[in-house]
Design a protein around this motif. Structure first.
Motif, PDB file in Angstrom:
ATOM      1  N   ALA A  85       0.993  -1.236  -0.119  1.00 35.49           N
ATOM      2  CA  ALA A  85       0.050  -0.136  -0.160  1.00 35.49           C
ATOM      3  C   ALA A  85       0.898   1.094  -0.114  1.00 35.49           C
ATOM      4  CB  ALA A  85      -0.940  -0.019   1.302  1.00 35.49           C
ATOM      5  N   VAL A  86       2.080   1.027   0.671  1.00 40.58           N
ATOM      6  CA  VAL A  86       2.730   2.382   0.587  1.00 40.58           C
ATOM      7  C   VAL A  86       3.623   2.604  -0.554  1.00 40.58           C
ATOM      8  CG1 VAL A  86       5.064   3.317   1.608  1.00 40.58           C
ATOM      9  CG2 VAL A  86       3.705   2.098   3.076  1.00 40.58           C
ATOM     10  N   VAL A  87       3.830   1.847  -1.222  1.00 35.47           N
ATOM     11  CA  VAL A  87       4.317   1.912  -2.713  1.00 35.47           C
ATOM     12  C   VAL A  87       3.344   2.184  -3.619  1.00 35.47           C
ATOM     13  CG1 VAL A  87       5.595   0.600  -4.654  1.00 35.47           C
ATOM     14  CG2 VAL A  87       6.310   0.149  -2.285  1.00 35.47           C
ATOM     15  N   GLU A  88       2.062   1.821  -3.531  1.00 36.15           N
ATOM     16  CA  GLU A  88       0.902   1.929  -4.384  1.00 36.15           C
ATOM     17  C   GLU A  88       0.295   3.659  -4.331  1.00 36.15           C
ATOM     18  OE1 GLU A  88      -1.252  -2.283  -4.608  1.00 36.15           O
ATOM     19  OE2 GLU A  88      -1.951  -0.583  -2.825  1.00 36.15           O
ATOM     20  N   GLU A  89       0.609   3.983  -2.924  1.00 32.64           N
ATOM     21  CA  GLU A  89       0.185   5.410  -2.870  1.00 32.64           C
ATOM     22  C   GLU A  89       1.304   6.343  -3.079  1.00 32.64           C
ATOM     23  OE1 GLU A  89      -2.595   6.860  -1.745  1.00 32.64           O
ATOM     24  OE2 GLU A  89      -3.577   4.808  -1.534  1.00 32.64           O
ATOM     25  N   LEU A  90       2.455   5.930  -2.962  1.00 30.87           N
ATOM     26  CA  LEU A  90       3.646   6.801  -3.703  1.00 30.87           C
ATOM     27  C   LEU A  90       3.477   6.864  -5.198  1.00 30.87           C
ATOM     28  CD1 LEU A  90       6.220   8.409  -3.336  1.00 30.87           C
ATOM     29  CD2 LEU A  90       7.660   6.011  -3.703  1.00 30.87           C
ATOM     30  N   PHE A  91       3.316   5.936  -5.709  1.00 32.86           N
ATOM     31  CA  PHE A  91       3.140   5.769  -7.317  1.00 32.86           C
ATOM     32  C   PHE A  91       1.879   6.941  -7.883  1.00 32.86           C
ATOM     33  CE2 PHE A  91       5.622   1.666  -7.777  1.00 32.86           C
ATOM     34  CZ  PHE A  91       6.619   2.351  -7.535  1.00 32.86           C
ATOM     35  N   ASN A  92       0.875   6.589  -6.920  1.00 29.35           N
ATOM     36  CA  ASN A  92      -0.463   7.041  -7.423  1.00 29.35           C
ATOM     37  C   ASN A  92      -0.202   8.731  -7.105  1.00 29.35           C
ATOM     38  OD1 ASN A  92      -3.496   6.935  -8.024  1.00 29.35           O
ATOM     39  ND2 ASN A  92      -3.747   7.663  -6.106  1.00 29.35           N
ATOM     40  N   HIS A 116       7.298  -4.180 -22.614  1.00 28.49           N
ATOM     41  CA  HIS A 116       6.172  -3.409 -23.291  1.00 28.49           C
ATOM     42  C   HIS A 116       6.591  -2.260 -24.175  1.00 28.49           C
ATOM     43  CE1 HIS A 116       4.650  -5.556 -19.602  1.00 28.49           C
ATOM     44  NE2 HIS A 116       5.550  -4.850 -18.921  1.00 28.49           N
ATOM     45  N   SER A 117       5.922  -2.305 -25.437  1.00 27.97           N
ATOM     46  CA  SER A 117       6.285  -1.559 -26.451  1.00 27.97           C
ATOM     47  C   SER A 117       5.485  -0.226 -26.449  1.00 27.97           C
ATOM     48  CB  SER A 117       6.084  -2.098 -27.828  1.00 27.97           C
ATOM     49  OG  SER A 117       4.991  -2.504 -28.032  1.00 27.97           O
ATOM     50  N   GLN A 118       4.321  -0.280 -25.916  1.00 28.04           N
ATOM     51  CA  GLN A 118       3.369   0.991 -25.829  1.00 28.04           C
ATOM     52  C   GLN A 118       3.221   1.842 -24.572  1.00 28.04           C
ATOM     53  OE1 GLN A 118      -0.276   0.093 -28.177  1.00 28.04           O
ATOM     54  NE2 GLN A 118       0.813  -1.762 -28.692  1.00 28.04           N
ATOM     55  N   ILE A 119       4.082   1.584 -23.580  1.00 28.17           N
ATOM     56  CA  ILE A 119       3.870   2.156 -22.218  1.00 28.17           C
ATOM     57  C   ILE A 119       5.270   1.799 -21.531  1.00 28.17           C
ATOM     58  CG2 ILE A 119       3.115  -0.004 -20.784  1.00 28.17           C
ATOM     59  CD1 ILE A 119       0.867   2.160 -19.953  1.00 28.17           C
ATOM     60  N   HIS A 120       5.540   2.980 -20.473  1.00 29.56           N
ATOM     61  CA  HIS A 120       6.561   2.807 -19.372  1.00 29.56           C
ATOM     62  C   HIS A 120       5.919   2.017 -18.334  1.00 29.56           C
ATOM     63  CE1 HIS A 120       8.264   5.859 -22.131  1.00 29.56           C
ATOM     64  NE2 HIS A 120       7.679   6.705 -21.749  1.00 29.56           N
ATOM     65  N   GLU A 121       7.098   1.501 -17.447  1.00 26.95           N
ATOM     66  CA  GLU A 121       6.465   0.904 -16.240  1.00 26.95           C
ATOM     67  C   GLU A 121       7.377   1.030 -15.030  1.00 26.95           C
ATOM     68  OE1 GLU A 121       4.804  -3.712 -15.805  1.00 26.95           O
ATOM     69  OE2 GLU A 121       6.954  -3.595 -16.458  1.00 26.95           O
ATOM     70  N   VAL A 122       6.748   1.048 -13.879  1.00 24.77           N
ATOM     71  CA  VAL A 122       7.518   1.204 -12.690  1.00 24.77           C
ATOM     72  C   VAL A 122       7.502   0.153 -11.963  1.00 24.77           C
ATOM     73  CG1 VAL A 122       5.813   2.578 -11.425  1.00 24.77           C
ATOM     74  CG2 VAL A 122       8.177   2.703 -10.859  1.00 24.77           C
ATOM     75  N   LEU A 123       8.298  -0.537 -11.306  1.00 24.60           N
ATOM     76  CA  LEU A 123       8.238  -1.777 -10.436  1.00 24.60           C
ATOM     77  C   LEU A 123       8.945  -1.171  -8.790  1.00 24.60           C
ATOM     78  CD1 LEU A 123       9.889  -4.204 -12.868  1.00 24.60           C
ATOM     79  CD2 LEU A 123       7.458  -3.720 -12.563  1.00 24.60           C
ATOM     80  N   GLY A 124       8.242  -1.350  -7.861  1.00 25.58           N
ATOM     81  CA  GLY A 124       8.498  -1.006  -6.695  1.00 25.58           C
ATOM     82  C   GLY A 124       8.557  -2.198  -5.694  1.00 25.58           C
ATOM     83  N   VAL A 134       5.023  -3.982  -6.820  1.00 25.61           N
ATOM     84  CA  VAL A 134       3.771  -3.116  -7.149  1.00 25.61           C
ATOM     85  C   VAL A 134       4.380  -2.661  -8.559  1.00 25.61           C
ATOM     86  CG1 VAL A 134       2.592  -1.296  -6.780  1.00 25.61           C
ATOM     87  CG2 VAL A 134       3.049  -2.850  -4.808  1.00 25.61           C
ATOM     88  N   GLY A 135       3.456  -2.922  -9.489  1.00 28.26           N
ATOM     89  CA  GLY A 135       3.615  -2.440 -10.691  1.00 28.26           C
ATOM     90  C   GLY A 135       2.909  -1.144 -11.211  1.00 28.26           C
ATOM     91  N   ALA A 136       3.169  -0.028 -11.809  1.00 27.08           N
ATOM     92  CA  ALA A 136       2.145   0.939 -12.002  1.00 27.08           C
ATOM     93  C   ALA A 136       2.596   1.541 -13.406  1.00 27.08           C
ATOM     94  CB  ALA A 136       2.248   2.019 -11.068  1.00 27.08           C
ATOM     95  N   ASP A 158       8.356  11.687 -12.157  1.00 26.16           N
ATOM     96  CA  ASP A 158       9.003  10.823 -11.935  1.00 26.16           C
ATOM     97  C   ASP A 158       8.171   9.911 -10.628  1.00 26.16           C
ATOM     98  OD1 ASP A 158      10.702   9.122  -9.824  1.00 26.16           O
ATOM     99  OD2 ASP A 158      12.285  10.248 -10.859  1.00 26.16           O
ATOM    100  N   PRO A 159       7.923   8.756 -10.904  1.00 24.48           N
ATOM    101  CA  PRO A 159       7.067   7.917 -10.155  1.00 24.48           C
ATOM    102  C   PRO A 159       7.568   8.052  -8.501  1.00 24.48           C
ATOM    103  CG  PRO A 159       8.197   6.355 -11.304  1.00 24.48           C
ATOM    104  CD  PRO A 159       8.339   7.722 -11.699  1.00 24.48           C
ATOM    105  N   ALA A 160       8.617   8.052  -8.093  1.00 24.87           N
ATOM    106  CA  ALA A 160       8.906   8.005  -6.903  1.00 24.87           C
ATOM    107  C   ALA A 160       9.273   9.443  -6.151  1.00 24.87           C
ATOM    108  CB  ALA A 160      10.416   7.343  -6.718  1.00 24.87           C
ATOM    109  N   TYR A 161       9.708  10.413  -7.264  1.00 27.54           N
ATOM    110  CA  TYR A 161       9.995  11.727  -6.755  1.00 27.54           C
ATOM    111  C   TYR A 161       9.479  13.019  -7.365  1.00 27.54           C
ATOM    112  CZ  TYR A 161      13.902   9.158  -4.929  1.00 27.54           C
ATOM    113  OH  TYR A 161      14.650   8.169  -3.910  1.00 27.54           O
ATOM    114  N   GLY A 162       8.130  12.824  -8.256  1.00 23.79           N
ATOM    115  CA  GLY A 162       7.499  13.689  -8.550  1.00 23.79           C
ATOM    116  C   GLY A 162       8.007  14.662  -9.647  1.00 23.79           C
ATOM    117  N   SER A 163       7.676  15.782  -9.737  1.00 20.07           N
ATOM    118  CA  SER A 163       8.103  16.822 -10.956  1.00 20.07           C
ATOM    119  C   SER A 163       9.612  17.206 -10.873  1.00 20.07           C
ATOM    120  CB  SER A 163       7.291  17.999 -10.874  1.00 20.07           C
ATOM    121  OG  SER A 163       7.140  18.625  -9.607  1.00 20.07           O
ATOM    122  N   LYS A 164      10.258  16.983  -9.715  1.00 16.37           N
ATOM    123  CA  LYS A 164      11.545  17.243  -9.936  1.00 16.37           C
ATOM    124  C   LYS A 164      12.516  16.014  -9.659  1.00 16.37           C
ATOM    125  CE  LYS A 164      10.698  22.044  -7.983  1.00 16.37           C
ATOM    126  NZ  LYS A 164      11.136  22.909  -7.052  1.00 16.37           N
ATOM    127  N   GLY A 165      12.085  14.873 -10.106  1.00 12.36           N
ATOM    128  CA  GLY A 165      12.787  13.463  -9.901  1.00 12.36           C
ATOM    129  C   GLY A 165      14.035  13.373 -11.058  1.00 12.36           C
TER     130      GLY A 165
END
Length: 206
Positions: free
Chosen positions: A70-77, A96-104, A150-152, A184-191
């Protein structure tokens, strides 16, 4: 996603139990430098021609009072990466050829081969985050029994799963159509991701 994890996630979303809020999430992020890895096309896996795999070691604190997934999900979200799932990583090479992916990594540890045959094997453990640009091959080689990821995904692009040689040439075209994410999925707009994935290479989708 396993039935157990699916039920657990649904219950947390309804009750809020063991799930951190937005303010708490900010305190659970550790600032880490990016580790960047670039891979060549191996004939099966194209990888990304411009942007590297970005890995943050120990980027997320996982205190006992919260469900780590849940921690990882909420961070990515919070950073605009959604459609999350909980599972392991497939034990066969795919991309995946049509999308980026993050794995936490929420629990356990694993050895994961990134980039296909010409890639690199990395050891990942709880708290690590890996951001894969479209086209990046990945495959789990071994994992602990409690390994949970957790993938997103960013809010644009279409999920697909490529595993066959005949998908390669088409993927070379679609990969280039997947724009640079706004956050950035972990650090936002300044990641660091936004520096590693240079805006000049590909346009950000409108």
């Amino acid at each position: 996603m396993s039935i157990l994890q699916s039920m657990k996630k649904a219950a947390e979303q309804v009750t809020g139990i063991a799930r951190p809020g937005r303010r708490e999430i900010a305190d659970l992020v550790r600032r880490r430098k990016s580790n960047e890895f670039r891979f060549n096309d191996d004939g099966l896996v194209p990888n990304h021609p411009f942007w590297p795999l970005v890995v943050y070691r120990g980027a997320v604190k996982l205190p006992e009072e919260f469900d780590p997934a849940a921690v990882v999900e909420e961070l990515f979200n919070a950073n605009g990466w959604g459609n999350s799932w909980r599972n392991g990583i497939y034990d066969y090479v795919h991309y995946h050829s049509q999308i980026h992916e993050v794995l936490g990594v929420a629990q356990g540890a694993a050895k994961v081969q990134f980039g296909g045959r010409k890639g690199r094997t990395l050891s990942l453990k709880a708290g690590d985050v890996a951001v894969l640009p479209a086209g990046t091959g990945h495959q789990c080689l071994s994992a602990s029994g409690d390994f949970l990821v957790v993938g997103a995904y960013p809010p644009f692009g279409t999920y697909d799963e490529c595993t066959k040689a005949e998908q390669h040439d088409g993927a070379l075209t679609t990969i280039l159509k997947v724009g640079r994410p706004r956050k950035d999925p972990a650090y936002g707009s300044k990641g660091p991701l936004l520096v590693a994935w240079e805006k000049a290479a590909l346009p950000t989708p409108r």
